[in-house]
Design an enzyme around this catalytic site. Structure first.
Site, PDB file in Angstrom:
ATOM      1  N   HIS A   1       0.841  -1.203   0.000  1.00 17.81           N
ATOM      2  CA  HIS A   1       0.000   0.000   0.000  1.00 17.81           C
ATOM      3  C   HIS A   1       0.866   1.239   0.000  1.00 17.81           C
ATOM      4  CE1 HIS A   1      -3.197   2.785   1.050  1.00 17.81           C
ATOM      5  NE2 HIS A   1      -4.004   1.852   0.611  1.00 17.81           N
TER       6      HIS A   1
ATOM      7  N   ASP B   1      -8.038  -5.501  -0.099  1.00 13.13           N
ATOM      8  CA  ASP B   1      -8.484  -6.399  -1.168  1.00 13.13           C
ATOM      9  C   ASP B   1      -8.093  -7.853  -0.925  1.00 13.13           C
ATOM     10  OD1 ASP B   1      -9.681  -4.406  -2.800  1.00 13.13           O
ATOM     11  OD2 ASP B   1      -7.685  -3.710  -3.350  1.00 13.13           O
TER      12      ASP B   1
END
Ligand code: CMC
Length: 430
Positions: free
Chosen positions: A308, A365
């Site tokens: 991320h 996700d």
């Protein structure tokens, strides 16, 4: 120099500027006058170090793995409130009281129907059309029924746009799905809550109404809330960028959907399941070979659902989902071999120096697709579900951008590295 000023030393002399204070998190060096005063620009591909606006919607502490919406911790709101309450919180800055929530729920439910002419719009797509393409197109298309060609300026019009988008998006998403499987469109039924209505339109048929399972309703509420906003992510920055040209909210949100669809952003939830399925089905794709491929710099393959831009710690949304995935499967008396593979893959990655050194952890996700699957959603709908969840965030940022006196049309600079002026050569002499 005071603590509220900064100096950049340049060949041409120092550039002194103000340090802008954040209530928490990174302070900002104001470079707005840098180019006009010095002739230099900043170089920051991907805007990794650039604050594009002052915002008071969402705060992320990436190192601590903390996510706050209007000051409330994601763990608290995900489990305790409804998706529409969180939407209200994001848009209007406070949790609604009972009267406000009743009015808000009623307002949204009374606008869930699409104009009947939209049926022929859905009919016109090929059945194989990806539902994300249909969703973004339909978001543009519904704006044509309201003549919203220009940016609305009155609060009433802006609120109406927000309500229209929030109310109609589940209907659009469910119809895109029904089209893809060749089943009749199911109309909204406003006896249902927001999430129940979506499930009804997705899975009921004219011949049989879907029994609404409270476990599924709760799980989908949590999932939508976990996707509701994430400050200046790629799609939200896109919504703000398009909106900065004074484009209307529908056009801005549709553009954000395009950004979300990419596999490095919201498209990752579909890609994760495809990766887990490959490990399950393909004897050559083992956990270790998948990890090795993700580390290979000559291969653009990445471990989907990992890493991320902001988190250098466990994504708090993934933390909720990792535990919630098992809970949902247990409550539904189901098992999923992909959950075991996901856990093994996570353990292998978190023990590997490559992932440790780069501080790569599971993101939202990684586990969401396993829950979407358990709830009965096909893979091609996963990113659509992300979009329904992210919608209040996009709208809240559009509204904030629209009210912000600092907003200017988004128009970055470049470092030009091409040819300098050349003499024109006529065609017969080239
Ligand atoms: N697999 C393998 N290596 C990775 C991964 C990954 N998933 N993520 C980052 N890296 C490596 C990357 O190669 C780079 O290595 P090096 O320093 O040797 O060049 C380093 O880690 C830093 O990565 P980056 O690409 O510079 O980081 P970024 O902030 O530009 O990208 C990201 C962030 C999310 C796009 C990236 O981590 C990624 O591609 N992840 C996989 C896709 C994914 O799961 N996306 C969902 C993001 S969260 C939800 C959302 O916003 O939609």
């Amino acid at each position: 120099m005071s603590e509220h000023t900064a100096r950049i030393g340049l060949e041409t002399g120092p550039y002194d500027t103000e340090v802008l204070q954040a209530s928490v998190g990174n302070q900002g060096i104001d470079v707005r006058k840098l180019r006009p005063q010095t002739g230099y620009v900043t170089f920051d591909p991907g805007f990794a170090n650039t604050a594009i606006a002052k915002s008071s919607i969402t705060y992320i502490d990436g190192a601590a793995g903390q996510l706050l919406h209007r000051g409330y911790g994601i763990e608290d709101i995900a489990m305790n409130v409804s998706f529409l309450e969180v939407s209200y919180l994001l848009l209007y800055g406070k949790l609604p009281n009972v009267a406000e929530l009743d009015a808000w729920n009623a307002d949204i439910s009374s606008h869930t129907m699409l104009n009947e002419e939209m049926r022929s719009f859905f009919d016109a797509f090929p059945r194989r059309a990806h539902p994300m393409a249909v969703l973004a197109s339909a978001t543009y298309a519904i704006s044509t029924f309201y003549d919203v060609y220009r940016r609305p300026t009155r609060k009433q019009e802006i609120d109406a746009g927000a309500r229209t988008l929030l109310a109609k998006m589940p209907t659009i998403a469910a119809w895109a799905y029904k089209k893809s499987i060749g089943e009749p469109y199911v109309y909204p039924n406003n006896d249902y809550s927001y999430v129940e209505n979506f499930l009804h339109m997705m899975f009921s048929r004219p011949t049989e109404d879907l029994p609404i399972d409270p476990v599924i309703v709760k799980a989908l509420n949590v999932l939508l809330i976990l996707h509701a906003d994430h400050e200046m992510n790629c799609s939200t920055a896109t919504v703000r960028s398009v909106g900065s040209s004074r484009a209307n909210m529908f056009a801005s949100v549709a553009a954000g959907m395009g950004a979300l669809w990419g596999p490095l952003h919201g498209g990752a939830n579909q890609a994760v399941i495809e990766q887990l399925q490959a490990i399950h089905d393909d004897p050559d794709a083992t956990i270790q070979s998948t990890i090795e491929r993700a580390k290979d710099k000559n291969d653009e393959f990445r471990l989907m659902g990992f890493g991320h831009r902001v988190y250098t710690n466990y994504d708090p949304r993934a933390k909720v989902l990792a535990a919630f995935a098992q809970d949902v499967l247990d409550r539904m008396a189901m098992s999923d071999p992909l959950l075991d593979i996901a856990r093994e893959l996570e353990a292998a990655a978190l023990a590997d120096d490559y992932f440790v050194e780069r501080k790569l952890f599971p993101n939202v996700d990684f586990y969401s697709g396993i829950i979407f699957r358990a709830l009965g959603f096909p893979q091609r709908m996963f990113t659509v579900l992300f979009a329904i969840g992210r919608l209040p965030g996009w709208i809240a940022h559009w509204m904030e951008m629209n009210n912000d006196p600092d907003t200017r049309i988004m128009r970055p600079r470049q470092l030009y590295v091409g040819e300098t002026a050349r003499d024109y050569v006529p065609l017969d002499q080239r």
